[in-house]
Design a protein around this motif. Structure first.
Motif, PDB file in Angstrom:
ATOM      1  N   HIS A 298      37.693  50.360  36.354  1.00  0.00           N
ATOM      2  CA  HIS A 298      36.785  49.599  35.540  1.00  0.00           C
ATOM      3  C   HIS A 298      36.017  48.345  36.433  1.00  0.00           C
ATOM      4  O   HIS A 298      36.804  48.021  37.392  1.00  0.00           O
ATOM      5  CB  HIS A 298      37.459  48.901  34.448  1.00  0.00           C
ATOM      6  CG  HIS A 298      36.644  48.243  33.499  1.00  0.00           C
ATOM      7  ND1 HIS A 298      36.039  46.924  33.559  1.00  0.00           N
ATOM      8  CD2 HIS A 298      36.425  48.433  32.211  1.00  0.00           C
ATOM      9  CE1 HIS A 298      35.260  46.619  32.529  1.00  0.00           C
ATOM     10  NE2 HIS A 298      35.502  47.607  31.807  1.00  0.00           N
ATOM     11  N   LYS A 299      34.880  48.162  36.087  1.00  0.00           N
ATOM     12  CA  LYS A 299      34.053  47.205  37.067  1.00  0.00           C
ATOM     13  C   LYS A 299      34.868  45.954  37.166  1.00  0.00           C
ATOM     14  O   LYS A 299      34.650  45.280  38.238  1.00  0.00           O
ATOM     15  CB  LYS A 299      32.762  47.125  36.636  1.00  0.00           C
ATOM     16  CG  LYS A 299      32.469  46.438  35.352  1.00  0.00           C
ATOM     17  CD  LYS A 299      31.069  46.410  34.826  1.00  0.00           C
ATOM     18  CE  LYS A 299      30.836  45.754  33.518  1.00  0.00           C
ATOM     19  NZ  LYS A 299      31.477  44.366  33.498  1.00  0.00           N
ATOM     20  N   ASP A 300      35.500  45.622  36.232  1.00  0.00           N
ATOM     21  CA  ASP A 300      36.192  44.064  36.319  1.00  0.00           C
ATOM     22  C   ASP A 300      37.691  44.131  36.959  1.00  0.00           C
ATOM     23  O   ASP A 300      38.287  43.146  36.712  1.00  0.00           O
ATOM     24  CB  ASP A 300      36.168  43.502  34.743  1.00  0.00           C
ATOM     25  CG  ASP A 300      34.663  43.159  34.289  1.00  0.00           C
ATOM     26  OD1 ASP A 300      33.876  43.122  35.132  1.00  0.00           O
ATOM     27  OD2 ASP A 300      34.566  43.324  33.015  1.00  0.00           O
ATOM     28  N   VAL A 301      38.086  45.225  37.270  1.00  0.00           N
ATOM     29  CA  VAL A 301      39.262  45.097  38.141  1.00  0.00           C
ATOM     30  C   VAL A 301      38.805  45.117  39.425  1.00  0.00           C
ATOM     31  O   VAL A 301      38.488  46.059  40.074  1.00  0.00           O
ATOM     32  CB  VAL A 301      39.979  46.657  37.803  1.00  0.00           C
ATOM     33  CG1 VAL A 301      41.510  46.633  38.629  1.00  0.00           C
ATOM     34  CG2 VAL A 301      40.293  46.916  36.387  1.00  0.00           C
ATOM     35  N   PRO A 302      39.240  44.129  40.142  1.00  0.00           N
ATOM     36  CA  PRO A 302      39.028  43.848  41.700  1.00  0.00           C
ATOM     37  C   PRO A 302      39.682  44.784  42.536  1.00  0.00           C
ATOM     38  O   PRO A 302      40.705  45.304  42.241  1.00  0.00           O
ATOM     39  CB  PRO A 302      39.125  42.185  41.901  1.00  0.00           C
ATOM     40  CG  PRO A 302      40.227  42.065  40.768  1.00  0.00           C
ATOM     41  CD  PRO A 302      40.154  43.010  39.665  1.00  0.00           C
ATOM     42  N   LEU A 303      38.750  45.205  43.548  1.00  0.00           N
ATOM     43  CA  LEU A 303      39.327  45.946  44.451  1.00  0.00           C
ATOM     44  C   LEU A 303      40.579  45.312  45.070  1.00  0.00           C
ATOM     45  O   LEU A 303      41.694  46.242  45.384  1.00  0.00           O
ATOM     46  CB  LEU A 303      38.483  46.115  45.887  1.00  0.00           C
ATOM     47  CG  LEU A 303      39.233  46.980  47.192  1.00  0.00           C
ATOM     48  CD1 LEU A 303      39.186  48.296  46.717  1.00  0.00           C
ATOM     49  CD2 LEU A 303      37.844  46.738  48.077  1.00  0.00           C
ATOM     50  N   GLY A 304      40.963  44.343  45.179  1.00  0.00           N
ATOM     51  CA  GLY A 304      42.270  43.678  45.752  1.00  0.00           C
ATOM     52  C   GLY A 304      43.353  44.046  44.694  1.00  0.00           C
ATOM     53  O   GLY A 304      44.571  44.509  45.232  1.00  0.00           O
ATOM     54  N   PHE A 305      43.237  44.258  43.415  1.00  0.00           N
ATOM     55  CA  PHE A 305      44.174  44.466  42.547  1.00  0.00           C
ATOM     56  C   PHE A 305      44.488  46.028  42.492  1.00  0.00           C
ATOM     57  O   PHE A 305      45.609  46.649  42.392  1.00  0.00           O
ATOM     58  CB  PHE A 305      43.790  44.138  41.191  1.00  0.00           C
ATOM     59  CG  PHE A 305      45.016  44.469  40.189  1.00  0.00           C
ATOM     60  CD1 PHE A 305      46.029  43.396  40.041  1.00  0.00           C
ATOM     61  CD2 PHE A 305      45.073  45.209  39.172  1.00  0.00           C
ATOM     62  CE1 PHE A 305      47.165  43.885  39.198  1.00  0.00           C
ATOM     63  CE2 PHE A 305      46.261  45.705  38.390  1.00  0.00           C
ATOM     64  CZ  PHE A 305      47.023  44.853  38.314  1.00  0.00           C
ATOM     65  N   ILE A 306      43.226  46.605  42.811  1.00  0.00           N
ATOM     66  CA  ILE A 306      43.532  48.264  43.034  1.00  0.00           C
ATOM     67  C   ILE A 306      44.299  48.388  43.906  1.00  0.00           C
ATOM     68  O   ILE A 306      45.060  49.454  43.955  1.00  0.00           O
ATOM     69  CB  ILE A 306      42.161  48.857  42.972  1.00  0.00           C
ATOM     70  CG1 ILE A 306      41.345  48.604  41.690  1.00  0.00           C
ATOM     71  CG2 ILE A 306      42.451  50.309  43.292  1.00  0.00           C
ATOM     72  CD1 ILE A 306      39.990  49.080  41.639  1.00  0.00           C
ATOM     73  N   LYS A 307      44.321  47.928  45.007  1.00  0.00           N
ATOM     74  CA  LYS A 307      44.983  48.103  46.268  1.00  0.00           C
ATOM     75  C   LYS A 307      46.630  47.711  46.142  1.00  0.00           C
ATOM     76  O   LYS A 307      47.246  48.364  46.709  1.00  0.00           O
ATOM     77  CB  LYS A 307      44.165  47.163  47.456  1.00  0.00           C
ATOM     78  CG  LYS A 307      43.017  47.773  48.035  1.00  0.00           C
ATOM     79  CD  LYS A 307      42.694  46.987  49.401  1.00  0.00           C
ATOM     80  CE  LYS A 307      41.566  47.666  50.129  1.00  0.00           C
ATOM     81  NZ  LYS A 307      41.091  47.112  51.239  1.00  0.00           N
ATOM     82  N   LYS A 308      46.705  46.680  45.199  1.00  0.00           N
ATOM     83  CA  LYS A 308      48.032  46.235  44.928  1.00  0.00           C
ATOM     84  C   LYS A 308      48.814  47.657  44.435  1.00  0.00           C
ATOM     85  O   LYS A 308      49.810  47.941  44.617  1.00  0.00           O
ATOM     86  CB  LYS A 308      48.140  45.068  44.164  1.00  0.00           C
ATOM     87  CG  LYS A 308      47.929  44.041  44.907  1.00  0.00           C
ATOM     88  CD  LYS A 308      47.947  42.753  44.088  1.00  0.00           C
ATOM     89  CE  LYS A 308      47.555  41.412  44.780  1.00  0.00           C
ATOM     90  NZ  LYS A 308      48.498  41.251  46.068  1.00  0.00           N
ATOM     91  N   VAL A 309      47.984  48.183  43.174  1.00  0.00           N
ATOM     92  CA  VAL A 309      48.586  49.230  42.498  1.00  0.00           C
ATOM     93  C   VAL A 309      48.825  50.468  43.571  1.00  0.00           C
ATOM     94  O   VAL A 309      49.821  51.311  43.346  1.00  0.00           O
ATOM     95  CB  VAL A 309      47.517  49.605  41.533  1.00  0.00           C
ATOM     96  CG1 VAL A 309      47.949  51.216  40.751  1.00  0.00           C
ATOM     97  CG2 VAL A 309      47.479  48.762  40.259  1.00  0.00           C
ATOM     98  N   PHE A 310      47.905  50.729  44.373  1.00  0.00           N
ATOM     99  CA  PHE A 310      47.997  51.836  45.261  1.00  0.00           C
ATOM    100  C   PHE A 310      49.085  51.472  46.310  1.00  0.00           C
ATOM    101  O   PHE A 310      49.995  52.647  46.723  1.00  0.00           O
ATOM    102  CB  PHE A 310      46.562  51.994  46.326  1.00  0.00           C
ATOM    103  CG  PHE A 310      45.709  53.123  45.540  1.00  0.00           C
ATOM    104  CD1 PHE A 310      45.579  54.342  46.232  1.00  0.00           C
ATOM    105  CD2 PHE A 310      45.040  52.747  44.457  1.00  0.00           C
ATOM    106  CE1 PHE A 310      44.860  55.181  45.588  1.00  0.00           C
ATOM    107  CE2 PHE A 310      44.083  53.823  43.646  1.00  0.00           C
ATOM    108  CZ  PHE A 310      43.979  54.924  44.578  1.00  0.00           C
ATOM    109  N   THR A 311      49.431  50.209  46.622  1.00  0.00           N
ATOM    110  CA  THR A 311      50.596  50.026  47.486  1.00  0.00           C
ATOM    111  C   THR A 311      51.948  50.352  46.916  1.00  0.00           C
ATOM    112  O   THR A 311      52.839  50.833  47.362  1.00  0.00           O
ATOM    113  CB  THR A 311      50.640  48.549  47.951  1.00  0.00           C
ATOM    114  OG1 THR A 311      49.479  48.147  48.651  1.00  0.00           O
ATOM    115  CG2 THR A 311      52.175  48.177  48.429  1.00  0.00           C
TER     116      THR A 311
END
Length: 254
Positions: A93-106
């Motif tokens: 979603h456009k309002d989920v920042p890349l930084g948070f997405i990267k945390k999920v990926f970690t």
């Protein structure tokens, strides 16, 4: 988060985000959109304000909540399992920042015992961010395709770095015609369920199944759906189709 999921193709759900926005026709009767106000009423704060009532139905407001506390949950699951990521939202979603997405990926990168099933409708953003994410083999990436108008999402999926790519053709509300399944490792098909569920033509499903067989892509038939989905079951032409992607590209029955 749920330790056990009723969804036929996964074991558990994990929701680092809550809330979404209606994007295309497949969102109209979204299960998560109906479920969010119930969870809010049960005291789950991350769903507060994510929906509003319009008439007698709940619709997304566009508010998206990031649940940092949930990031630790997969570490506590000692036995490997299939995990559906964000059944109640969309990580792209456009309002989920890349930084948070990267945390999920970690989290996903650091728990290779689990197979994560990440599903999105935001295929354009998915392709754009893909080079900036670490695609370990345990991350299965899928796009939702509900009708011919959303077939373009498949090309965006093909252009990502995910090792396992899948299609969720659910709710299937239109004929998809001829499918190019090049680079696709798994196909799920399901009819819409719940109030005002739109019908699914059995011939749409058979065409998809036959193309999966012809192109040697595992086929999983989730459900016929309907207002009361339990009345219709999930058998197609006398059998249950429970195929999953295998590491070597072959077919594995659950």
């Amino acid at each position: 988060m749920s330790d056990k999921s009723p969804i036929e193709w996964t074991d558990s759900t994990w929701n680092p985000c809550a809330g979404c926005t209606v994007l295309s026709a497949g969102c109209t009767h979204c299960y998560a959109m109906r479920m969010a106000p119930r969870l809010e009423a049960m005291g789950m704060e991350k769903y507060a304000g994510t929906t509003r009532k319009t008439g007698k139905r709940a619709v997304w407001t566009g508010k998206v909540t990031l649940d940092y506390a949930s990031l630790k949950i997969p570490y506590s699951w000692k036995k490997g399992r299939r995990v559906f990521v964000n059944s109640m939202s969309d990580l792209l979603h456009k309002d989920v920042p890349l930084g948070f997405i990267k945390k999920v990926f970690t989290v996903m990168n650091e728990t290779p015992r689990h197979q994560y099933q990440l599903l999105t409708k935001r295929a354009e953003r998915l392709e754009k961010l893909s080079p900036r994410l670490m695609w370990t083999p345990n991350i299965w990436l899928g796009v939702s395709v509900e009708n011919a108008d959303t077939l373009f999402r498949i090309d965006h999926l093909r252009n990502t770095g995910a090792k396992v790519k899948f299609l969720s053709l659910e709710p299937l509300i239109g004929d998809l015609g001829e499918l190019d399944l090049t680079g696709i490792d798994w196909v799920i098909v399901g009819g819409e369920s719940g109030p005002r569920a739109r019908p699914m033509d059995p011939e749409w499903v058979r065409r998809i199944r036959d193309q999966c067989i012809g192109q040697r892509v595992p086929f999983h038939f989730k459900q016929w759906g309907g207002v009361v989905k339990s009345k219709h079951g999930r058998t197609l032409d006398g059998r249950t189709w429970d195929e999953f992607p295998a590491g070597d590209g072959g077919l594995v029955d659950a």
